[in-house]
Design a protein around this motif. Structure first.
Motif, PDB file in Angstrom:
ATOM      1  N   GLN A 354       0.851  -1.192   0.000  1.00 26.24           N
ATOM      2  CA  GLN A 354       0.000   0.000   0.000  1.00 26.24           C
ATOM      3  C   GLN A 354       0.886   1.241   0.000  1.00 26.24           C
ATOM      4  O   GLN A 354       1.857   1.325   0.754  1.00 26.24           O
ATOM      5  CB  GLN A 354      -0.928   0.007   1.217  1.00 26.24           C
ATOM      6  N   TYR A 355       0.536   2.199  -0.863  1.00 25.64           N
ATOM      7  CA  TYR A 355       1.269   3.460  -0.927  1.00 25.64           C
ATOM      8  C   TYR A 355       0.785   4.391   0.175  1.00 25.64           C
ATOM      9  O   TYR A 355      -0.422   4.574   0.365  1.00 25.64           O
ATOM     10  CB  TYR A 355       1.093   4.097  -2.301  1.00 25.64           C
ATOM     11  N   LEU A 356       1.754   4.977   0.896  1.00 28.93           N
ATOM     12  CA  LEU A 356       1.414   5.898   1.978  1.00 28.93           C
ATOM     13  C   LEU A 356       1.418   7.348   1.515  1.00 28.93           C
ATOM     14  O   LEU A 356       0.651   8.160   2.024  1.00 28.93           O
ATOM     15  CB  LEU A 356       2.406   5.743   3.138  1.00 28.93           C
ATOM     16  N   TYR A 357       2.298   7.678   0.575  1.00 31.60           N
ATOM     17  CA  TYR A 357       2.286   9.022   0.014  1.00 31.60           C
ATOM     18  C   TYR A 357       2.970   9.003  -1.348  1.00 31.60           C
ATOM     19  O   TYR A 357       3.761   8.101  -1.669  1.00 31.60           O
ATOM     20  CB  TYR A 357       2.952  10.044   0.943  1.00 31.60           C
ATOM     21  N   SER A 358       2.659  10.002  -2.148  1.00 32.92           N
ATOM     22  CA  SER A 358       3.248  10.152  -3.474  1.00 32.92           C
ATOM     23  C   SER A 358       3.328  11.639  -3.763  1.00 32.92           C
ATOM     24  O   SER A 358       2.350  12.371  -3.569  1.00 32.92           O
ATOM     25  CB  SER A 358       2.382   9.433  -4.522  1.00 32.92           C
ATOM     26  N   VAL A 359       4.487  12.104  -4.201  1.00 31.90           N
ATOM     27  CA  VAL A 359       4.692  13.536  -4.370  1.00 31.90           C
ATOM     28  C   VAL A 359       5.380  13.813  -5.697  1.00 31.90           C
ATOM     29  O   VAL A 359       6.264  13.082  -6.124  1.00 31.90           O
ATOM     30  CB  VAL A 359       5.506  14.116  -3.184  1.00 31.90           C
ATOM     31  N   ASP A 387       3.068  18.859  -5.129  1.00 32.61           N
ATOM     32  CA  ASP A 387       1.868  18.087  -5.467  1.00 32.61           C
ATOM     33  C   ASP A 387       1.897  16.773  -4.702  1.00 32.61           C
ATOM     34  O   ASP A 387       2.472  15.771  -5.159  1.00 32.61           O
ATOM     35  CB  ASP A 387       1.811  17.836  -6.976  1.00 32.61           C
ATOM     36  N   LEU A 388       1.276  16.779  -3.528  1.00 28.46           N
ATOM     37  CA  LEU A 388       1.369  15.657  -2.606  1.00 28.46           C
ATOM     38  C   LEU A 388       0.047  14.908  -2.511  1.00 28.46           C
ATOM     39  O   LEU A 388      -1.005  15.511  -2.291  1.00 28.46           O
ATOM     40  CB  LEU A 388       1.779  16.158  -1.218  1.00 28.46           C
ATOM     41  N   ARG A 389       0.119  13.616  -2.671  1.00 32.37           N
ATOM     42  CA  ARG A 389      -1.018  12.742  -2.387  1.00 32.37           C
ATOM     43  C   ARG A 389      -0.703  11.998  -1.093  1.00 32.37           C
ATOM     44  O   ARG A 389       0.214  11.185  -1.027  1.00 32.37           O
ATOM     45  CB  ARG A 389      -1.237  11.744  -3.525  1.00 32.37           C
ATOM     46  N   ARG A 390      -1.508  12.275  -0.068  1.00 28.31           N
ATOM     47  CA  ARG A 390      -1.275  11.669   1.242  1.00 28.31           C
ATOM     48  C   ARG A 390      -2.556  11.750   2.064  1.00 28.31           C
ATOM     49  O   ARG A 390      -3.204  12.790   2.090  1.00 28.31           O
ATOM     50  CB  ARG A 390      -0.149  12.407   1.975  1.00 28.31           C
ATOM     51  N   ASP A 391      -2.908  10.665   2.698  1.00 28.49           N
ATOM     52  CA  ASP A 391      -4.069  10.629   3.587  1.00 28.49           C
ATOM     53  C   ASP A 391      -3.562  10.205   4.953  1.00 28.49           C
ATOM     54  O   ASP A 391      -3.465   9.013   5.257  1.00 28.49           O
ATOM     55  CB  ASP A 391      -5.118   9.648   3.051  1.00 28.49           C
ATOM     56  N   ILE A 397      -1.311   8.352  11.453  1.00 25.10           N
ATOM     57  CA  ILE A 397      -1.969   7.144  10.952  1.00 25.10           C
ATOM     58  C   ILE A 397      -2.239   7.341   9.463  1.00 25.10           C
ATOM     59  O   ILE A 397      -2.904   8.304   9.065  1.00 25.10           O
ATOM     60  CB  ILE A 397      -3.277   6.868  11.715  1.00 25.10           C
ATOM     61  N   PHE A 398      -1.701   6.442   8.642  1.00 24.68           N
ATOM     62  CA  PHE A 398      -1.821   6.553   7.191  1.00 24.68           C
ATOM     63  C   PHE A 398      -2.960   5.686   6.669  1.00 24.68           C
ATOM     64  O   PHE A 398      -3.230   4.608   7.187  1.00 24.68           O
ATOM     65  CB  PHE A 398      -0.526   6.094   6.499  1.00 24.68           C
ATOM     66  N   ARG A 399      -3.575   6.186   5.609  1.00 23.83           N
ATOM     67  CA  ARG A 399      -4.503   5.371   4.821  1.00 23.83           C
ATOM     68  C   ARG A 399      -3.972   5.314   3.395  1.00 23.83           C
ATOM     69  O   ARG A 399      -3.332   6.255   2.924  1.00 23.83           O
ATOM     70  CB  ARG A 399      -5.920   5.955   4.863  1.00 23.83           C
ATOM     71  N   ALA A 400      -4.207   4.197   2.725  1.00 27.86           N
ATOM     72  CA  ALA A 400      -3.618   3.963   1.407  1.00 27.86           C
ATOM     73  C   ALA A 400      -4.086   5.007   0.400  1.00 27.86           C
ATOM     74  O   ALA A 400      -5.234   5.474   0.440  1.00 27.86           O
ATOM     75  CB  ALA A 400      -3.972   2.565   0.923  1.00 27.86           C
TER      76      ALA A 400
END
Length: 413
Positions: A354-359, A387-391, A397-400
């Protein structure tokens, strides 16, 4: 594995934290220390696996009695003051989770309290020093985990070529055997000595030629590496990929890490995927040696402190790798970095990537960072400027998430 690109490298721990290439390893499953027993005595070696930091000190010494003790105890022969169990000591383990210290034999069997008492009696000061050094190394490692971004290069700071030394020693020229009186009066003896000298000289010449060949081959490879770095600095795409390969394995990472990358055909976009550690496997203790007695106290980090450390580390990894990408590949205008980890799916019980973040980061925006003051930079916050994708919750606490992709991304070869 979640790697989406064709080039994959491993970053090994502890490369630049000592003079060695790969640092000090420890017993499987235990972050600890060890001692070695040889003809010259018992030596303690304390270190943190994966940091390259270690401490070595002679522990048990055969005490030479003073003149006074010799006169008082003439029945005890000198050099035999160590109990027999001392000869069985092969390793010392310090468990940084529990603080337990164990002295083991060559088979890994705990020698128990008697061996510990021998170490305390005959090597108390050096045993204490070894434990203190081990504790200091562990705590430095914990600090390093949270500050991994501090060595991030500026985007115009092309990596320096670190030459690999040629460590193979040259063969030793044999000393010819001399002809004694027996060889002069006995032709067969003389022929045997001459033949032996010729054979040893011939073997030496072969070894010398092999050594010279290997040295020349090493020098040729080093010349090729230097040319490769020059070509990469001038914008060659294939050279930049190879420099990334060559340079990334020399990063001083706290733990072994796998990552995958790919350059676009025009050399303007670099895609990076990095395998992040799982928080369940993260070190979570602080150590302190006893003020009195021999021992180590262990303080476990709170859940909040552990999550803050984990957040700092996984974002610091991404921050550092983005910087390395821009520095190693001068033609790159955009770096896309995605961090993933393995998580157990509660619905199926299966381990999934599972990806936790992508920038996505552009070079001009990256250049706005003050690389001379990275101590003031928080990687968790710094990545939000791009440009960050992160939940992620405030408590870490991370979500995919779905990572950024690129039209040139391909499956691993």
């Amino acid at each position: 594995m979640a790697f989406r690109f064709r080039r994959t490298v491993k970053i090994f721990p502890g490369v630049r934290l000592n003079l060695g290439k790969r640092g000090v390893s420890g017993s499987a499953g235990v972050r600890g220390a060890n001692v070695t027993l040889g003809r010259n005595g018992l030596y303690g070696n304390a270190g943190i696996p994966g940091t390259g930091l270690s401490y070595r000190e002679k522990l048990l010494k055969n005490k030479t009695p003073s003149r006074r003790s010799v006169r008082k105890h003439t029945a005890q022969p000198p050099g035999n003051s160590l109990p027999p169990i001392a000869a069985q000591i092969a390793s010392l383990q310090l468990n940084t989770i529990t603080g337990d210290i164990a002295i083991l034999d060559a088979n890994g069997t705990d020698l128990g309290d008697e061996a510990m008492e021998v170490a305390k009696t005959h090597a108390r000061e050096t045993l204490e020093a070894a434990l203190q050094e081990h504790v200091d190394n562990h705590n430095r490692m914990m600090e390093r985990i949270g500050n991994i971004h501090l060595d991030t290069p500026a985007p115009n700071q092309f990596p320096q070529l670190l030459p690999e030394p040629f460590d193979l020693p040259s063969p030793t020229r044999p000393v010819p055997r001399k002809l004694n009186w027996l060889a002069w009066i006995c032709p067969a003896r003389r022929r045997a000595v001459v033949s032996s000298n010729e054979r040893r000289q011939s073997d030496y010449q072969k070894q010398q030629l092999q050594w010279q060949s290997e040295r020349e081959n090493h020098q040729r490879k080093e010349t090729q590496r230097a040319t490769l770095y020059l070509r990469a600095q001038q914008g060659s795409i294939s050279a930049m990929e190879q420099v990334l390969d060559d340079h990334l394995i020399d990063i001083d990472w706290p733990r072994e890490t796998s990552l995958s990358f790919e350059l676009s055909k025009d050399g303007k976009t670099l895609m990076l995927d990095v395998d992040l550690p799982e928080i369940e496997d993260f070190p979570n203790t602080e150590l302190r040696v006893y003020q009195r007695g021999i021992g180590v106290s262990v303080k476990e980090l709170s859940d909040t402190a552990l999550r803050k450390l984990y957040m700092a580390h996984v974002h610091g990894m991404g921050f550092r790798l983005i910087g390395e990408g821009f520095a190693c590949a001068p033609s790159v205008e955009t770096v896309v970095l995605s961090g993933f980890t393995q998580i157990t799916n509660a619905a199926t019980g299966r381990v999934e990537d599972q990806y936790l973040y992508s920038v996505k980061v552009r070079r001009d925006a990256w250049g706005a960072i003050h690389f001379g003051n990275l101590e003031a930079v928080d990687p968790v916050e710094a990545l939000t400027a791009f440009d960050l994708r992160r939940d992620m919750t405030k408590t870490g606490i991370f979500r995919a998430i779905e990572p950024w992709s690129s039209e040139f991304a391909s499956s691993p070869a």
